[in-house]
Write a protein that holds these residues in place. Structure first.
Motif, PDB file in Angstrom:
ATOM      1  N   ARG A 100      36.409 -16.561  -9.447  1.00 17.86           N
ATOM      2  CA  ARG A 100      35.760 -17.273  -8.343  1.00 17.86           C
ATOM      3  C   ARG A 100      34.264 -17.303  -8.612  1.00 17.86           C
ATOM      4  O   ARG A 100      33.667 -16.281  -8.950  1.00 17.86           O
ATOM      5  N   SER A 101      33.671 -18.489  -8.503  1.00 17.80           N
ATOM      6  CA  SER A 101      32.212 -18.546  -8.695  1.00 17.80           C
ATOM      7  C   SER A 101      31.559 -18.559  -7.316  1.00 17.80           C
ATOM      8  O   SER A 101      31.996 -19.300  -6.428  1.00 17.80           O
ATOM      9  N   SER A 102      30.583 -17.703  -7.113  1.00 17.69           N
ATOM     10  CA  SER A 102      29.993 -17.562  -5.776  1.00 17.69           C
ATOM     11  C   SER A 102      28.481 -17.681  -5.821  1.00 17.69           C
ATOM     12  O   SER A 102      27.858 -17.479  -6.862  1.00 17.69           O
ATOM     13  N   LEU A 103      27.956 -17.972  -4.665  1.00 14.61           N
ATOM     14  CA  LEU A 103      26.501 -18.080  -4.532  1.00 14.61           C
ATOM     15  C   LEU A 103      26.086 -17.366  -3.251  1.00 14.61           C
ATOM     16  O   LEU A 103      26.577 -17.687  -2.171  1.00 14.61           O
ATOM     17  N   ARG A 104      25.242 -16.335  -3.402  1.00 14.90           N
ATOM     18  CA  ARG A 104      24.763 -15.628  -2.212  1.00 14.90           C
ATOM     19  C   ARG A 104      23.414 -16.227  -1.834  1.00 14.90           C
ATOM     20  O   ARG A 104      22.487 -16.226  -2.664  1.00 14.90           O
ATOM     21  N   GLU A 105      23.342 -16.756  -0.612  1.00 15.77           N
ATOM     22  CA  GLU A 105      22.090 -17.398  -0.182  1.00 15.77           C
ATOM     23  C   GLU A 105      20.979 -16.364  -0.059  1.00 15.77           C
ATOM     24  O   GLU A 105      21.255 -15.205   0.255  1.00 15.77           O
ATOM     25  N   PRO A 106      19.728 -16.775  -0.249  1.00 14.72           N
ATOM     26  CA  PRO A 106      18.636 -15.809  -0.064  1.00 14.72           C
ATOM     27  C   PRO A 106      18.498 -15.425   1.411  1.00 14.72           C
ATOM     28  O   PRO A 106      18.711 -16.261   2.289  1.00 14.72           O
ATOM     29  N   ARG A 107      18.140 -14.165   1.654  1.00 11.77           N
ATOM     30  CA  ARG A 107      17.983 -13.717   3.043  1.00 11.77           C
ATOM     31  C   ARG A 107      16.566 -14.029   3.520  1.00 11.77           C
ATOM     32  O   ARG A 107      15.598 -13.687   2.814  1.00 11.77           O
ATOM     33  N   PRO A 108      16.429 -14.704   4.664  1.00 13.97           N
ATOM     34  CA  PRO A 108      15.071 -15.027   5.125  1.00 13.97           C
ATOM     35  C   PRO A 108      14.334 -13.777   5.600  1.00 13.97           C
ATOM     36  O   PRO A 108      14.958 -12.846   6.111  1.00 13.97           O
ATOM     37  N   ASN A 109      13.042 -13.780   5.392  1.00  9.51           N
ATOM     38  CA  ASN A 109      12.209 -12.669   5.850  1.00  9.51           C
ATOM     39  C   ASN A 109      11.650 -13.046   7.220  1.00  9.51           C
ATOM     40  O   ASN A 109      10.844 -13.963   7.311  1.00  9.51           O
ATOM     41  N   HIS A 150      38.254 -23.542 -20.839  1.00 12.47           N
ATOM     42  CA  HIS A 150      39.614 -23.051 -20.679  1.00 12.47           C
ATOM     43  C   HIS A 150      40.261 -23.407 -19.356  1.00 12.47           C
ATOM     44  O   HIS A 150      41.470 -23.564 -19.288  1.00 12.47           O
ATOM     45  N   CYS A 151      39.461 -23.464 -18.310  1.00 11.60           N
ATOM     46  CA  CYS A 151      40.089 -23.516 -16.987  1.00 11.60           C
ATOM     47  C   CYS A 151      39.664 -24.672 -16.096  1.00 11.60           C
ATOM     48  O   CYS A 151      40.191 -24.820 -15.001  1.00 11.60           O
ATOM     49  N   SER A 152      38.651 -25.462 -16.526  1.00 12.51           N
ATOM     50  CA  SER A 152      38.113 -26.428 -15.562  1.00 12.51           C
ATOM     51  C   SER A 152      39.154 -27.460 -15.136  1.00 12.51           C
ATOM     52  O   SER A 152      39.055 -28.034 -14.062  1.00 12.51           O
ATOM     53  N   ARG A 153      40.193 -27.669 -15.988  1.00 10.28           N
ATOM     54  CA  ARG A 153      41.222 -28.637 -15.612  1.00 10.28           C
ATOM     55  C   ARG A 153      41.962 -28.201 -14.346  1.00 10.28           C
ATOM     56  O   ARG A 153      42.475 -28.987 -13.606  1.00 10.28           O
ATOM     57  N   TYR A 197      27.146 -15.323  -8.958  1.00 10.13           N
ATOM     58  CA  TYR A 197      27.992 -14.353  -9.642  1.00 10.13           C
ATOM     59  C   TYR A 197      29.446 -14.843  -9.701  1.00 10.13           C
ATOM     60  O   TYR A 197      29.830 -15.741  -8.955  1.00 10.13           O
ATOM     61  N   TYR A 198      30.177 -14.271 -10.616  1.00  4.85           N
ATOM     62  CA  TYR A 198      31.616 -14.558 -10.711  1.00  4.85           C
ATOM     63  C   TYR A 198      32.380 -13.329 -10.261  1.00  4.85           C
ATOM     64  O   TYR A 198      31.971 -12.193 -10.556  1.00  4.85           O
ATOM     65  N   THR A 199      33.483 -13.547  -9.582  1.00  7.64           N
ATOM     66  CA  THR A 199      34.367 -12.429  -9.238  1.00  7.64           C
ATOM     67  C   THR A 199      35.691 -12.637  -9.974  1.00  7.64           C
ATOM     68  O   THR A 199      36.288 -13.710  -9.893  1.00  7.64           O
ATOM     69  N   LEU A 200      36.104 -11.618 -10.696  1.00 12.79           N
ATOM     70  CA  LEU A 200      37.398 -11.677 -11.396  1.00 12.79           C
ATOM     71  C   LEU A 200      38.371 -10.784 -10.648  1.00 12.79           C
ATOM     72  O   LEU A 200      38.073  -9.612 -10.410  1.00 12.79           O
ATOM     73  N   THR A 201      39.519 -11.335 -10.294  1.00  8.75           N
ATOM     74  CA  THR A 201      40.530 -10.537  -9.605  1.00  8.75           C
ATOM     75  C   THR A 201      41.772 -10.490 -10.491  1.00  8.75           C
ATOM     76  O   THR A 201      42.159 -11.519 -11.068  1.00  8.75           O
ATOM     77  N   PHE A 202      42.350  -9.304 -10.614  1.00  7.09           N
ATOM     78  CA  PHE A 202      43.537  -9.153 -11.482  1.00  7.09           C
ATOM     79  C   PHE A 202      44.355  -7.974 -10.972  1.00  7.09           C
ATOM     80  O   PHE A 202      43.862  -7.146 -10.174  1.00  7.09           O
ATOM     81  N   HIS A 203      45.603  -7.885 -11.405  1.00 11.25           N
ATOM     82  CA  HIS A 203      46.454  -6.783 -10.968  1.00 11.25           C
ATOM     83  C   HIS A 203      45.980  -5.492 -11.622  1.00 11.25           C
ATOM     84  O   HIS A 203      45.603  -5.474 -12.785  1.00 11.25           O
ATOM     85  N   VAL A 216      39.451 -20.645 -10.101  1.00 10.98           N
ATOM     86  CA  VAL A 216      40.382 -21.076 -11.142  1.00 10.98           C
ATOM     87  C   VAL A 216      41.189 -19.865 -11.606  1.00 10.98           C
ATOM     88  O   VAL A 216      40.772 -18.721 -11.413  1.00 10.98           O
ATOM     89  N   THR A 217      42.306 -20.150 -12.233  1.00 11.41           N
ATOM     90  CA  THR A 217      43.142 -19.070 -12.743  1.00 11.41           C
ATOM     91  C   THR A 217      43.165 -19.149 -14.253  1.00 11.41           C
ATOM     92  O   THR A 217      43.257 -20.237 -14.820  1.00 11.41           O
ATOM     93  N   ASP A 218      43.085 -18.003 -14.890  1.00 13.39           N
ATOM     94  CA  ASP A 218      43.164 -17.979 -16.355  1.00 13.39           C
ATOM     95  C   ASP A 218      44.368 -17.142 -16.751  1.00 13.39           C
ATOM     96  O   ASP A 218      44.770 -16.215 -16.034  1.00 13.39           O
ATOM     97  N   ASP A 219      44.930 -17.469 -17.889  1.00  6.97           N
ATOM     98  CA  ASP A 219      46.072 -16.736 -18.397  1.00  6.97           C
ATOM     99  C   ASP A 219      45.703 -16.154 -19.749  1.00  6.97           C
ATOM    100  O   ASP A 219      45.326 -16.886 -20.658  1.00  6.97           O
ATOM    101  N   PHE A 220      45.774 -14.821 -19.879  1.00  6.28           N
ATOM    102  CA  PHE A 220      45.397 -14.196 -21.149  1.00  6.28           C
ATOM    103  C   PHE A 220      46.549 -13.298 -21.591  1.00  6.28           C
ATOM    104  O   PHE A 220      46.801 -12.244 -21.005  1.00  6.28           O
ATOM    105  N   ASN A 221      47.279 -13.730 -22.586  1.00  4.68           N
ATOM    106  CA  ASN A 221      48.464 -13.005 -23.088  1.00  4.68           C
ATOM    107  C   ASN A 221      49.388 -12.577 -21.946  1.00  4.68           C
ATOM    108  O   ASN A 221      49.813 -11.422 -21.865  1.00  4.68           O
ATOM    109  N   GLY A 222      49.643 -13.502 -21.042  1.00  3.87           N
ATOM    110  CA  GLY A 222      50.560 -13.207 -19.944  1.00  3.87           C
ATOM    111  C   GLY A 222      49.893 -12.516 -18.749  1.00  3.87           C
ATOM    112  O   GLY A 222      50.538 -12.303 -17.730  1.00  3.87           O
ATOM    113  N   VAL A 223      48.619 -12.178 -18.858  1.00  5.07           N
ATOM    114  CA  VAL A 223      47.915 -11.537 -17.744  1.00  5.07           C
ATOM    115  C   VAL A 223      47.187 -12.619 -16.953  1.00  5.07           C
ATOM    116  O   VAL A 223      46.476 -13.440 -17.526  1.00  5.07           O
TER     117      VAL A 223
END
Ligand SMILES: Nc1ncnc2c1ncn2[C@@H]1O[C@H](COP(=O)(O)OP(=O)(O)OP(=O)(O)O)[C@@H](O)[C@H]1O
Ligand SMILES: [Mg+2]
Length: 507
Positions: free
Chosen positions: A125-134, A84-87, A147-153, A113-120
């Protein structure tokens, strides 16, 4: 122009002094404000900013809770976003798709990327949290996390929660089925769980096996029955949940070597478009390892245990089938073992009861849409508990080549539907037991696509005749044995039968 330059200078001087001022206030805040007050002020500031911020965020992590299972929504999100959104993404990841004839584009790590769902509008955002060294060790405290983060109104929260996420899940799953490259998994004996998180119990390669039901030589009625059974299973999600049964099915394939049991498994996988998990039981050390292996399998898959009779000591050592004396003997042997510590070792071994537990016990509670296939060359050796109905839903016998099966093979190998030698072959197949694998061997004409089919059919006839000749003495021996049992009177009858080429009971 000159004026602009001056005002820019003034602005930057102002900015510097403001930042300097803020830094001083922050230092004073940290040093002189008491802890309690500081805590209240920060909480208030957070409340205020979140009140002023009109956006909500959802986080979809790759692993939810336990690291055993990947989050279904996370899995579905990747293909959904690709489709849906890779373009609209600036950083993309390119992979070679199934059949290697097109590329799959997905959004890259740490990109948006931004997605549009019925006007919404929804920002992903796709994220990667690095491993914490011991500190002090070469290991990490945890693993890297995607993980993905979805932001919306805020005002669209209900839409996102109520229908958008379900839409992503449904579309993502459908795209996965469409694009997926099927895989053949094998349990790797070297893959040990050095870390609870990292090691996977299975390794895989792309699955490309050309065997289909069309190329499979067997009784056409039986074949159709299996196809119908599989179709019903594939579409049976609601049925299974209505009757309160796990959406799983067990098949037992039995028959002599070379009759097409493995070919049948590939045909089933190709028909259903499922992955295959080829479970090598002999390398599984314990029941708990077996449990982990089963839990790690995914839906839409076939779990295969080949040659089940050779993989385990499946002769039932069940209580109840033993006499009192035998049980007493066993108990004293067990007592001795307990003392020498052997019992602990035995507890760990893969057992028949451990296996059965997964088939209809705990395993049924997790996962769905799985087919379990056992194969064996010696069905008579199997413990009846393993193959009772309900556990193995369907028993399929793969047997020697008959004329119908030969026709399929001749079509596969020589591309012919009929031939004047078919009559002879049909007659010979009634008299001789030959596996489809041996027939296929005679019909193989690699690299001679224009070769005359007659050459190969004659080759087959020769090998059938040879087999018939070698089987004759065996038949004679069998009859002689019967005659011996039936006394002199039978000799005459038996001799007549052999001379006429007829084999029948000499009573
Ligand atoms: N029923 C069949 N239809 C089509 N081809 C077959 C059939 N049986 C055997 N063959 C051919 O013979 C080869 C060996 O068959 P396959 O490995 O499926 O037999 P199997 O029953 O699994 O044998 P085993 O018990 O030794 O594992 C296959 O590659 C296939 O080409
Ligand atoms: Mg096989």
């Amino acid at each position: 122009m000159n004026m602009d330059h001056e005002s820019l200078m003034a602005f930057s001087a102002k900015l510097t002094s403001t930042i300097g001022g803020l830094a001083i206030i922050w230092t004073m805040f940290r040093q002189f404000i008491p802890y309690e007050l500081k805590h209240h002020l920060l909480a208030f500031a957070f409340k205020y900013t979140s009140f002023m911020n009109p956006y909500d965020r959802f986080i979809i992590e790759e692993y939810a809770g336990e690291r055993m299972n990947r989050h279904e929504l996370y899995i579905a999100s990747k293909p959904y976003l690709s489709d849906h959104c890779s373009r609209r993404a600036r950083t993309c990841r390119i992979e070679l798709g199934k059949d290697s004839d097109r590329f799959l584009v997905s959004i890259g790590e740490r990109s948006e990327v931004t997605d549009d769902f019925n006007g919404v509008k929804i920002w992903w955002r796709s994220s990667l949290r690095e491993p914490r060294p011991n500190p002090g060790t070469s290991r990490n405290v945890d693993e890297e996390k995607r993980y993905y983060t979805l932001t919306f109104h805020k005002r669209h929260r209900q839409v996102v929660e109520g229908s958008y996420l379900r839409h992503v899940l449904k579309k993502g799953r459908a795209i996965t089925v469409r694009n997926r490259q099927r895989r053949l998994f094998t349990n790797n004996p070297d893959a040990r769980w050095t870390s609870y998180f990292t090691k996977t119990m299975w390794s895989h390669v792309a699955f490309h096996h050309p065997s289909t039901f069309e190329t499979l030589a067997m009784d056409p009625v039986k074949k159709q029955e299996i196809i119908n059974d599989l179709s019903e299973f594939r579409n049976g999600k609601e049925y299974y949940s209505r009757i309160g049964k796990a959406w799983k099915r067990g098949y037992l394939l039995y028959g002599p070597p070379g009759t097409g049991k493995s070919s049948m498994i590939s045909a089933i996988a190709n028909f259903l478009e499922y992955d295959i998990y080829d479970l090598e039981l002999t390398t599984v050390k314990s029941n708990s390892e077996l449990r982990k292996l089963f839990i790690e399998t995914t839906g839409k898959s076939i779990i295969v245990i080949e040659d089940i009779d050779c993989s385990l000591d499946l002769t039932g050592k069940r209580k109840g089938s033993k006499s009192k004396e035998e049980e007493d003997k066993d108990n004293s042997a067990e007592e001795k073992k307990r003392k020498s510590g052997l019992i602990e070792e035995e507890k760990e071994k893969v057992t028949l009861s451990g296996l059965l537990n997964f088939i209809d016990g705990l395993w049924s509670a997790c996962g769905e849409e799985r087919i379990l296939i056992f194969t064996t060359n010696h069905v008579e050796k199997l413990d009846p508990a393993l193959i009772r109905t309900g556990r193995m839903d369907k028993h399929i016998e793969m047997s020697y080549c008959d004329f119908e099966s030969f026709r399929v093979l001749a079509k596969n190998y020589l591309g012919i539907q009929s031939h004047d030698l078919y009559g002879t072959i049909s007659k010979l197949l009634e008299e001789v037991k030959i596996t489809p694998s041996d027939v296929a061997e005679s019909l193989m004409c690699v690299g001679f696509s224009n070769a005359d089919p007659r050459v190969y059919l004659e080759k087959l006839i020769k090998s059938l005749e040879k087999k018939k000749e070698s089987e004759e003495p065996q038949k004679k021996d069998d009859i002689a044995e019967e005659v011996h049992e039936n006394g002199n009177n039978g000799v005459k009858i038996a001799n007549t039968c052999v001379e006429n080429g007829v084999v029948q009971n000499g009573n």
